[in-house]
Motif scaffolding. Structure first.
Motif, PDB file in Angstrom:
ATOM      1  N   LEU A   1      -6.064 -21.669  -5.285  1.00 44.96           N
ATOM      2  CA  LEU A   1      -6.662 -20.355  -5.570  1.00 44.96           C
ATOM      3  C   LEU A   1      -7.027 -20.222  -7.050  1.00 44.96           C
ATOM      4  O   LEU A   1      -8.035 -19.602  -7.397  1.00 44.96           O
ATOM      5  CB  LEU A   1      -5.704 -19.228  -5.153  1.00 44.96           C
ATOM      6  N   ASP A   2      -6.215 -20.831  -7.922  1.00 44.18           N
ATOM      7  CA  ASP A   2      -6.465 -20.725  -9.374  1.00 44.18           C
ATOM      8  C   ASP A   2      -7.560 -21.674  -9.857  1.00 44.18           C
ATOM      9  O   ASP A   2      -8.147 -21.452 -10.905  1.00 44.18           O
ATOM     10  CB  ASP A   2      -5.189 -21.062 -10.176  1.00 44.18           C
ATOM     11  N   ASN A   3      -7.802 -22.772  -9.131  1.00 43.84           N
ATOM     12  CA  ASN A   3      -8.659 -23.830  -9.681  1.00 43.84           C
ATOM     13  C   ASN A   3      -9.944 -24.120  -8.922  1.00 43.84           C
ATOM     14  O   ASN A   3     -10.831 -24.786  -9.465  1.00 43.84           O
ATOM     15  CB  ASN A   3      -7.861 -25.144  -9.790  1.00 43.84           C
ATOM     16  N   VAL A   4     -10.055 -23.670  -7.684  1.00 42.76           N
ATOM     17  CA  VAL A   4     -11.290 -23.948  -6.937  1.00 42.76           C
ATOM     18  C   VAL A   4     -12.230 -22.743  -7.097  1.00 42.76           C
ATOM     19  O   VAL A   4     -11.825 -21.602  -6.815  1.00 42.76           O
ATOM     20  CB  VAL A   4     -10.983 -24.208  -5.435  1.00 42.76           C
ATOM     21  N   ASP A   5     -13.437 -23.021  -7.550  1.00 41.88           N
ATOM     22  CA  ASP A   5     -14.421 -21.967  -7.819  1.00 41.88           C
ATOM     23  C   ASP A   5     -14.591 -21.023  -6.635  1.00 41.88           C
ATOM     24  O   ASP A   5     -14.890 -21.479  -5.521  1.00 41.88           O
ATOM     25  CB  ASP A   5     -15.797 -22.608  -8.088  1.00 41.88           C
ATOM     26  N   GLY A   6     -14.402 -19.763  -6.866  1.00 48.59           N
ATOM     27  CA  GLY A   6     -14.665 -18.744  -5.838  1.00 48.59           C
ATOM     28  C   GLY A   6     -13.569 -18.598  -4.797  1.00 48.59           C
ATOM     29  O   GLY A   6     -13.634 -17.721  -3.935  1.00 48.59           O
ATOM     30  N   ALA A   7     -12.523 -19.462  -4.863  1.00 47.34           N
ATOM     31  CA  ALA A   7     -11.515 -19.447  -3.796  1.00 47.34           C
ATOM     32  C   ALA A   7     -10.738 -18.125  -3.763  1.00 47.34           C
ATOM     33  O   ALA A   7     -10.532 -17.549  -2.694  1.00 47.34           O
ATOM     34  CB  ALA A   7     -10.559 -20.634  -3.954  1.00 47.34           C
ATOM     35  N   ARG A   8     -10.348 -17.647  -4.946  1.00 47.29           N
ATOM     36  CA  ARG A   8      -9.516 -16.437  -4.931  1.00 47.29           C
ATOM     37  C   ARG A   8     -10.291 -15.249  -4.337  1.00 47.29           C
ATOM     38  O   ARG A   8      -9.754 -14.504  -3.504  1.00 47.29           O
ATOM     39  CB  ARG A   8      -8.995 -16.122  -6.338  1.00 47.29           C
ATOM     40  N   ALA A   9     -11.555 -15.114  -4.721  1.00 42.90           N
ATOM     41  CA  ALA A   9     -12.345 -13.981  -4.197  1.00 42.90           C
ATOM     42  C   ALA A   9     -12.467 -14.082  -2.675  1.00 42.90           C
ATOM     43  O   ALA A   9     -12.304 -13.093  -1.953  1.00 42.90           O
ATOM     44  CB  ALA A   9     -13.723 -13.973  -4.853  1.00 42.90           C
TER      45      ALA A   9
END
Ligand SMILES: Nc1ncnc2c1ncn2[C@@H]1O[C@H](COP(=O)(O)OP(=O)(O)O)[C@@H](O)[C@H]1O
Ligand SMILES: O=P(O)(O)OC[C@H](O)CO
Length: 504
Positions: free
Chosen positions: A144-152
């Motif tokens: 979630l912290d490192n993959v682009d757009g994952a957290r959103a």
């Protein structure tokens, strides 16, 4: 009709499908290895799509070898490498990142940060586990912290998490077309997020990690119908009715159903599980508290576990990284050519040291080298490392339980090695016992699935399927055993304190 149960064993190095008959005998099997990806030192990944494709292939191969169809199969059981984290988009069916494998140590900084408040034991009373890179929680946070757009996307409810059991189950039951997002209590107990007492996700801990509850699979028992195989698949409409993490599955397949019973599985790593019955026991000696199994609505069985990260993978390392052997069994021939280890001890702390030390600052060490030492001594020391590590875990189990184990049931790929099993009995000082069916992991998952659909009636019926194949009695005298253990423990101290600001 319906004379068999199929188990899918999604392991660290390969995926297998094994078909069992009512006596617990293997009828046929299929197996495929998958790629091990090492992008950096300490990182280990698998491709989720490859795992799912291989799963389908091995199911097809097991069915066709025995000339069976879905009509012959009463139920599907799933067992899996635990902790390995897959995060995927449930609207597309695509993983957003490779699976981060249980051996991966990239999340050490997350562990250090979370440990600042309360130390590594911060959540242990509730979840049974120390904060460590081993477990799924820090791996989900890393994605979630490192993959682009994952957290959103996760916050919008599109991303979901699963260990490979949940990934395989979701795909098997339809994927984007209505796949079931479920895991079992044993897998859930390896995430750092499940309250051992209530068997529910702990929202406070999820909040501290910043992982939305909506990502987490529903937690079910290890034996109940979760869904049926999707109509697009070979096993269409067969119920999927058993899930157990692989080490718990092996314990179940060894029929170690009662408090006080134990088994040790020798594969990539080594995992000793000690059944504590309905009691949640917190270790004072570096063991994990975990769920053993839960059958439908029946009471939960808990366990203490001694996890060793590197055993069979040290043999793979001799083969793949040093080129010392061309296949794993060759290590036995090399080791047999010398009387003893020539004074060499190998501490394979490739991922730090797991039980009973939990030292992430340790790295591998080979000590005792002299001009006398040759590759035979190294081979012998590599095998002995497995036995010494197991001895330290068994000591911890005995200290926690207060009642020393009088024998050890074993299984897994390395138990084919006679020399290792004899040395194991010697260094433990108790007999080591191998059952006739050593595929206990798959068997355990088959048992859990079969019980849920009435293919097997009860645990008594399963116990009567277990039978002994071979036993190794201890032969080493006490003084020599003590001397070897003293040297091993000295070697362990040499592996510690290696990681610092210059070495991660
Ligand atoms: N004869 C042997 N002696 C020592 N190690 C072995 C032998 N045969 C297999 N192994 C090791 O056992 C492991 C495979 O066991 P397996 O139970 O299939 O592992 P996993 O389920 O972890 O993938 C490999 O790491 C391999 O190096
Ligand atoms: O796949 P295995 O047999 O190496 O087992 C891996 C363990 O479940 C890790 O905890």
């Amino acid at each position: 009709m319906n004379q068999y149960v199929i188990a899918i064993d999604q392991g660290t190095t390969s995926s297998r499908a094994i078909i069992f008959d009512h006596s617990g005998n293997i009828v046929s099997s299929g197996q495929m290895e998958h790629e091990q990806i090492f992008p950096q030192a300490g990182w280990v990944e698998h491709k989720p799509a490859e795992i799912w494709n291989n799963t389908r292939e091995v199911i097809a191969s097991a069915l066709s070898k025995a000339n069976l169809t879905r009509h012959d199969i009463a139920a599907v059981g799933i067992t899996n490498q635990r902790e390995t984290a897959v995060v995927w988009d449930k609207t597309t069916g695509e993983a957003v990142y490779n699976a981060i494998v249980w051996q991966d140590t990239r999340t050490q900084d997350i562990v250090d940060e979370l440990s600042k408040d309360g130390g590594p034991e911060r959540f242990k009373q509730k979840v049974g586990l120390p904060l460590a890179t081993y477990f799924s929680g820090t791996k989900i946070k890393w994605i979630l912290d490192n993959v682009d757009g994952a957290r959103a996307k996760a916050e919008a409810g599109d991303l979901v998490f699963g260990n490979t059991d949940a990934w395989v189950l979701w795909n098997l039951t339809g994927g984007v077309d209505g796949g079931v997002h479920v895991t079992d209590v044993t897998n859930a107990s390896r995430t750092l997020f499940m309250d051992l007492d209530t068997l529910t996700w702990d929202e406070e801990i999820l909040g501290i990690f910043g992982v939305p509850l909506s990502m987490m699979p529903a937690i079910k028992s290890s034996s109940e119908v979760y869904g049926t195989v999707h109509t697009s698949q070979l096993l269409r409409e067969v119920p999927v009715s058993g899930i157990l993490g692989d080490q718990q599955a092996a314990t179940f397949g060894q029929a170690a159903f009662e408090a006080g019973e134990a088994k040790n599985t020798y594969g990539t790593g080594c995992f000793l599980i000690f059944n504590t019955g309905e009691e949640i026991v917190h270790s004072k000696n570096g063991l994990l508290t975990t769920v053993g199994y839960k059958l439908g609505d029946a009471p939960t069985h808990y366990a203490l576990e001694g996890s060793i990260a590197v055993t069979g993978s040290l043999i793979q390392w001799l083969r793949d990284n040093l080129g010392m052997i061309s296949s794993a069994p060759e290590v036995e021939t090399l080791a047999a050519a010398v009387e003893d280890n020539g004074g060499v001890y190998i501490v394979p702390a490739f991922s730090g040291l797991f039980a009973p030390y939990w030292r992430s600052d340790a790295r591998g060490a080979i000590v005792g080298l002299t001009r006398f030492v040759n590759k035979n001594h190294i081979a012998r020391a590599a095998l002995e490392a497995t036995a010494f590590q197991t001895r330290e875990v068994l000591d911890a189990v005995n200290a926690d339980s207060g009642v020393p184990l009088t024998e050890l049931k074993v299984d897994g790929g390395m138990v084919a090695n006679d020399a290792l099993m004899q040395f194991q009995a010697d260094i433990l000082g108790v007999p080591v016992i191998r059952p006739k069916v050593v595929e206990t992991t798959a068997l355990g998952a088959a048992y859990a699935a079969g019980l849920a659909v009435g293919f097997w009636k009860d645990l008594g019926e399963l116990s009567s399927n277990w039978s002994e194949d071979k036993r190794w009695e201890p032969k080493l005298d006490q003084a020599e055993q003590d001397r070897q253990l003293r040297l091993w423990r000295k070697a362990v101290t040499k592996s510690m304190d290696w990681v610092d600001e210059d070495v991660r």
